[in-house]
Design a protein around this motif. Sequence first.
Motif, short mmCIF file in Angstrom:
data_model
loop_
_atom_site.label_atom_id
_atom_site.label_comp_id
_atom_site.label_asym_id
_atom_site.label_seq_id
_atom_site.Cartn_x
_atom_site.Cartn_y
_atom_site.Cartn_z
N ASN A 1 -5.13 4.35 17.10
CA ASN A 1 -4.56 5.66 16.89
C ASN A 1 -3.93 5.74 15.50
O ASN A 1 -4.16 6.70 14.75
N GLY A 2 -3.17 4.74 15.16
CA GLY A 2 -2.51 4.70 13.87
C GLY A 2 -3.53 4.67 12.74
O GLY A 2 -3.37 5.38 11.73
N TYR A 3 -4.55 3.88 12.92
CA TYR A 3 -5.57 3.77 11.88
C TYR A 3 -6.25 5.13 11.64
O TYR A 3 -6.44 5.54 10.50
N ASP A 4 -6.58 5.81 12.73
CA ASP A 4 -7.21 7.13 12.60
C ASP A 4 -6.31 8.09 11.83
O ASP A 4 -6.75 8.76 10.90
N LEU A 5 -5.06 8.14 12.23
CA LEU A 5 -4.13 9.04 11.56
C LEU A 5 -4.02 8.71 10.08
O LEU A 5 -4.08 9.58 9.22
N ALA A 6 -3.89 7.42 9.79
CA ALA A 6 -3.71 6.99 8.40
C ALA A 6 -4.93 7.31 7.54
O ALA A 6 -4.80 7.58 6.35
N SER A 7 -6.12 7.31 8.17
CA SER A 7 -7.31 7.59 7.35
C SER A 7 -7.50 9.08 7.12
O SER A 7 -8.11 9.49 6.13
N VAL A 8 -7.02 9.88 8.05
CA VAL A 8 -7.25 11.31 7.94
C VAL A 8 -6.11 12.03 7.19
O VAL A 8 -6.34 12.81 6.29
N GLU A 9 -4.87 11.71 7.57
CA GLU A 9 -3.74 12.41 6.99
C GLU A 9 -3.27 11.73 5.70
O GLU A 9 -3.62 10.59 5.44
N GLU A 10 -2.48 12.46 4.93
CA GLU A 10 -1.92 11.87 3.72
C GLU A 10 -0.45 11.54 3.93
O GLU A 10 0.36 12.42 4.21
N TYR A 11 -0.12 10.28 3.81
CA TYR A 11 1.27 9.88 3.96
C TYR A 11 1.81 9.30 2.67
O TYR A 11 1.05 8.85 1.81
N ASP A 12 3.13 9.29 2.56
CA ASP A 12 3.76 8.67 1.39
C ASP A 12 4.07 7.21 1.67
O ASP A 12 4.32 6.43 0.77
N LEU A 13 4.08 6.89 2.97
CA LEU A 13 4.38 5.51 3.36
C LEU A 13 3.89 5.27 4.79
O LEU A 13 3.96 6.16 5.63
N ILE A 14 3.42 4.04 5.04
CA ILE A 14 3.03 3.68 6.40
C ILE A 14 3.83 2.46 6.83
O ILE A 14 3.87 1.45 6.13
N ILE A 15 4.52 2.61 7.96
CA ILE A 15 5.26 1.48 8.51
C ILE A 15 4.43 0.91 9.66
O ILE A 15 4.09 1.62 10.60
N LEU A 16 4.12 -0.37 9.57
CA LEU A 16 3.09 -0.95 10.41
C LEU A 16 3.61 -2.18 11.13
O LEU A 16 4.05 -3.13 10.49
#
Lengths: 223, 223
Positions: free
Chosen positions: B35-50
């Motif tokens: 789920n996180g991977y999908d979101l990260a590939s589609v949306e634009e974020y300034d930071l990802i906490i993983l």
Amino acid sequence: MRILVVEDEHKIANSVKRGLEQESYAVDVAYTGSNGYDLASVEEYDLIILDRLLPEMDGIEIAKKLREQKIHTPILMLTAKGQVTDRVEGLDAGADDYLVKPFAFEELLARIRALTRRPKDSLGMILTVSDLMLNSANYEVKRSAKSIQLSSKEYALLEYLMRHPDQTLTKDQIISHVWNYDADVLPNTVEVYIGYLRNKIDKPFKNRPALIQTVRGFGYKIG
Amino acid sequence: MRILVVEDEHKIANSVKRGLEQESYAVDVAYTGSNGYDLASVEEYDLIILDRLLPEMDGIEIAKKLREQKIHTPILMLTAKGQVTDRVEGLDAGADDYLVKPFAFEELLARIRALTRRPKDSLGMILTVSDLMLNSANYEVKRSAKSIQLSSKEYALLEYLMRHPDQTLTKDQIISHVWNYDADVLPNTVEVYIGYLRNKIDKPFKNRPALIQTVRGFGYKIG
DNA sequence: GATTTTGCTGAGAAATAGCTGAAGATTAGC
DNA sequence: GCTAATCTTCAGCTATTTCTCAGCAAAATC
């Protein structure tokens, strides 16, 4: 805004229901855990208030199961004073916030507002009535730019009045919002606190109109 | 400023979300790796906490795949205390920084600020309140040009207070920001630390106004 | 105008919040 | 491992707050 309350103590459940309805939330109540769990899985709520200790199926278990079902409705967990230690357990299960019983109704409202986060009152709402100003970010009260020092009960009472300006609130309403549900204070206590408030926000400002008004036979209002 | 949190422990995910939103970040949460991977590939974020350890698809793998896709959003990796902190592996995969769980919320904020590095606070923000100065680049605290030595808890508490000058912070707020989320410290602990701070930043400067103020019934504020 | 009801207020007992010295736990440095 | 520093809790103290009571004042009712 729909809220589900799962609580086996009828007294608490009903007083919370009544109070929330007055704040124009739509409230469902479940008196048992399994009943609450069923409702929560079928219906759509904006918030679930969950007693931690319930017969049949307890709060922790319900929270856990709901999260397994991918239901991410915010959960506010209620815990009795003794059981504080299990903060971690509850949060692990998926609760979003905690409230220790007995709580004052206004405290519950504040948590609900934080969890459902209406933009309006996120972090520091400022209430004003005439030249009286209450800033909930730093608990500061000012009148005509003069800072006023209040105790926490005085502050809670004033905030309640100011959130309902020009509306007459009975002593019973005031008691059930500002005090917690199992404190039973006398109506006279409200009178005393109104007196304290007047000493601080009306008496020292003789040149300005008095803001706290007695509506004889009914209650008090501010405005 | 948009942040994506990928973390399967709801407790952590939700408390981080809530805290960051209060700091006015826009936060999305994914409870599973894919789920996180999908979101990260589609949306634009300034930071990802993983989170490093996730069911389905773990943090390392997500980071690696995102970098392959030429997505260079800064990544802050969370690792549990026991886990082999194979810094190299994580950094190889493309993480920009590490944080070991359990962490205090203010610590997380500091890392986020470092990674998103707004020009404003590039390389160490300097906070000042009256003649008190805190430099977060080298953890130095001075009052009236005199250097003050603080322990790390004292420092964290002071920084939290100074980032919210003139705002009253309750003991609960302080505990949930300065201590880590599964620490269960008593409110009295906060009182004790406030005492320590006063001994170091107010007591020795009698000729200057005291900066740390008690707001009885509500909490403390600096300013 | 007398009586009853309702609200106001000063005084004081009980409960609570906050401060602090001291001591036990934990951690970091050697 | 040992030592020193730091972290956290505890217990006792003080000042403030909370709440009730009793007597008085004002308004409503008769």
